[in-house]
Design an enzyme around this catalytic site. Structure first.
Site, PDB file in Angstrom:
ATOM      1  N   ARG A   1      -8.783  -0.073   5.746  1.00 52.23           N
ATOM      2  CA  ARG A   1      -8.720   0.140   4.295  1.00 52.23           C
ATOM      3  C   ARG A   1      -9.648  -0.792   3.522  1.00 52.23           C
ATOM      4  NH1 ARG A   1      -4.650   3.343   2.070  1.00 52.23           N
ATOM      5  NH2 ARG A   1      -3.092   4.078   3.554  1.00 52.23           N
TER       6      ARG A   1
ATOM      7  N   ILE B   1       6.080  -4.173  10.384  1.00 50.69           N
ATOM      8  CA  ILE B   1       6.183  -3.783   8.978  1.00 50.69           C
ATOM      9  C   ILE B   1       5.807  -2.312   8.951  1.00 50.69           C
ATOM     10  CG2 ILE B   1       5.296  -4.114   6.647  1.00 50.69           C
ATOM     11  CD1 ILE B   1       5.012  -7.071   7.277  1.00 50.69           C
TER      12      ILE B   1
ATOM     13  N   TYR C   1     -13.735  -4.218  -1.429  1.00 45.11           N
ATOM     14  CA  TYR C   1     -14.852  -3.853  -2.299  1.00 45.11           C
ATOM     15  C   TYR C   1     -15.821  -5.024  -2.477  1.00 45.11           C
ATOM     16  CZ  TYR C   1     -17.643  -1.822  -6.030  1.00 45.11           C
ATOM     17  OH  TYR C   1     -18.697  -1.355  -6.771  1.00 45.11           O
TER      18      TYR C   1
ATOM     19  N   THR D   1       0.823  -1.208   0.000  1.00 47.06           N
ATOM     20  CA  THR D   1       0.000   0.000   0.000  1.00 47.06           C
ATOM     21  C   THR D   1       0.855   1.254   0.000  1.00 47.06           C
ATOM     22  OG1 THR D   1      -1.645  -1.210   1.301  1.00 47.06           O
ATOM     23  CG2 THR D   1      -1.893   1.172   1.171  1.00 47.06           C
TER      24      THR D   1
ATOM     25  N   TYR E   1      -2.407 -10.082   5.472  1.00 42.69           N
ATOM     26  CA  TYR E   1      -2.429  -8.655   5.800  1.00 42.69           C
ATOM     27  C   TYR E   1      -3.839  -8.266   6.202  1.00 42.69           C
ATOM     28  CZ  TYR E   1      -1.633  -3.591   5.098  1.00 42.69           C
ATOM     29  OH  TYR E   1      -1.533  -2.221   5.248  1.00 42.69           O
TER      30      TYR E   1
ATOM     31  N   LYS F   1       0.472  -9.653   9.130  1.00 42.51           N
ATOM     32  CA  LYS F   1       0.680  -8.221   9.356  1.00 42.51           C
ATOM     33  C   LYS F   1      -0.615  -7.704   9.957  1.00 42.51           C
ATOM     34  CE  LYS F   1       1.586  -3.764   7.146  1.00 42.51           C
ATOM     35  NZ  LYS F   1       1.800  -3.033   5.868  1.00 42.51           N
TER      36      LYS F   1
END
Length: 296
Positions: free
Chosen positions: A140, A205, A109, A46, A135, A163
Site C-alpha cells: 500500500r 491483526i 506518497y 486501513t 505497520y 504489524k
C-alpha cells in the site's frame, strides 16, 4: 514491558448506514468480537477506511470504541500518516481519549529513507509516550521497514511491536531471531496466519476476524497448544474463505459480510465501490458454507 496482546486483534471496519457512520452498529460489532474471544480492537486503521473518515468521525469512533470496550481488551488506534506532526497530534488525541497503544504506518506518497523512518517513528514515540505498533505494508505504501531499521527502532522503549504485512516469512523469521523477546511480531496478512503462528509470532491483526473472530482465535490456540492436526483442518477452511475475500481490495469484500451479520449497510466510501451482484452472491455463499462447516 509485556506484549500489548497475544492472539488475534481485529482491524475493525467502520459501519455506514445511509452514508453516515453507524455508531450503534459499531458498538454492537465490538461486543460481538469481544464475546467471541478477540484479544485486541484496532480502530481507525486501513480496514476502517481511515482516509475517508473526517477528523471528527475518527475522534468519535475512538471515543465510543474505548468506552464500549471498557478495558476488557487493549484498544489500538491507527494514527499514522505521512506527516510526522499530524501523526503526533492524532496520537496525542488518541492518548487523551484512553487508547492503550497506537499503530503507525510507514509514510506513503512522499515516502522517505530508512534514516527518515527512524527519525519519524522515534519523534512520534518520544512525544506521545504510548506503546507503538509499527505497520509495514509495502503493497500500500511502496515503502518497507528494513530489518536493521526494525532492530534499531526496537531499542526505543515505546516501540514495542510490528504489524508485518510484507507477506515475507523469511523477513519474519529473521526478525524473530534477532529481536528481543519483549518485542511482538503480529502478522498483518490473514492468508499466512497459520505459518506466522508456527513461527512463534505473537498473533495476528486480522481483517477476516471481523466476521469469524472465534475461529481465527481458535486457530491461534490450536497452534499454541501444539494441536496441529486440528489447526491444519481449520486453516484449510479459513483459507478457502480468504480466497473468496480476495475478489477485491480490502475492505470492500469484508464489509459485505459484516453487513450480513447486521453491522451497518453494505456501504463503502469512494473511491471504493461495492462488489457487483454476482460477486456478492459468490462471497455470501462461501461465507455461509464456512459457517455451516464450522457448525458440523
Amino acid at each position: 514491558m509485556s506484549h500489548i496482546f497475544t492472539g488475534v486483534g481485529v482491524a475493525l471496519t467502520t459501519p455506514f448506514t445511509n452514508e453516515d457512520v453507524d455508531y450503534e452498529a459499531f458498538e454492537n460489532h465490538i461486543e460481538f468480537l469481544i464475546d467471541n474471544g478477540v484479544k485486541s480492537i484496532i480502530i481507525n486503521g486501513t480496514t476502517a477506511e481511515n482516509p475517508t473518515l473526517t477528523a471528527e468521525e475518527r475522534k468519535t469512533l475512538l471515543e465510543w470504541g474505548i468506552k464500549k470496550v471498557n478495558g476488557r481488551v487493549p484498544v489500538i488506534a491507527g494514527t499514522g500518516t505521512n506527516n510526522t506532526q499530524a501523526s503526533i497530534d492524532e496520537s496525542i488525541r488518541a492518548k487523551e481519549l484512553g487508547a492503550d497503544a497506537i499503530m503507525l504506518i510507514t509514510p506513503y506518497y512522499n515516502k522517505t529513507s530508512q534514516r527518515g523512518l527512524i527519525a519519524h517513528f522515534t519523534k512520534i514515540a518520544n512525544e506521545v509516550e504510548l506503546p507503538v505498533v509499527l505497520y509495514n505494508v509495502p503493497s500500500r505504501t511502496n515503502m518497507t521497514i528494513e530489518i536493521d531499521t526494525v532492530l534499531k527502532l526496537s531499542e526505543n522503549p515505546y516501540i514495542v511491536a510490528l504489524k508485518d504485512a510484507t507477506g515475507d516469512l523469511e523477513y519474519a523469521k529473521s526478525l524473530k531471531e534477532q529481536l528481543p523477546s519483549d518485542f511482538a511480531l503480529y502478522s498483518g496478512n490473514d492468508d499466512n496466519m497459520f505459518d506466522y503462528y508456527r513461527l512463534d509470532g505473537e498473533g495476528l491483526i486480522s481483517v477476516v476476524a471481523n466476521v469469524i473472530p472465534n475461529e481465527t482465535q481458535q486457530l491461534y490456540d490450536y497452534v499454541s497448544n501444539d494441536q496441529l492436526d486440528k489447526a491444519t483442518t481449520l486453516n484449510e477452511d479459513i483459507v478457502t474463505l480468504l480466497n473468496h475475500l480476495s475478489v477485491d481490495v480490502n475492505p470492500i469484500p469484508i464489509k459485505l459480510l459484516t453487513s450480513e451479520l447486521g453491522f451497518g449497510n453494505y456501504e463503502v466510501r469512494l473511491p471504493l465501490v461495492t462488489l457487483d451482484e454476482e460477486e456478492r452472491k459468490v462471497l455470501s455463499e462461501a461465507f455461509n458454507t464456512f459457517k455451516d462447516g464450522v457448525k458440523q
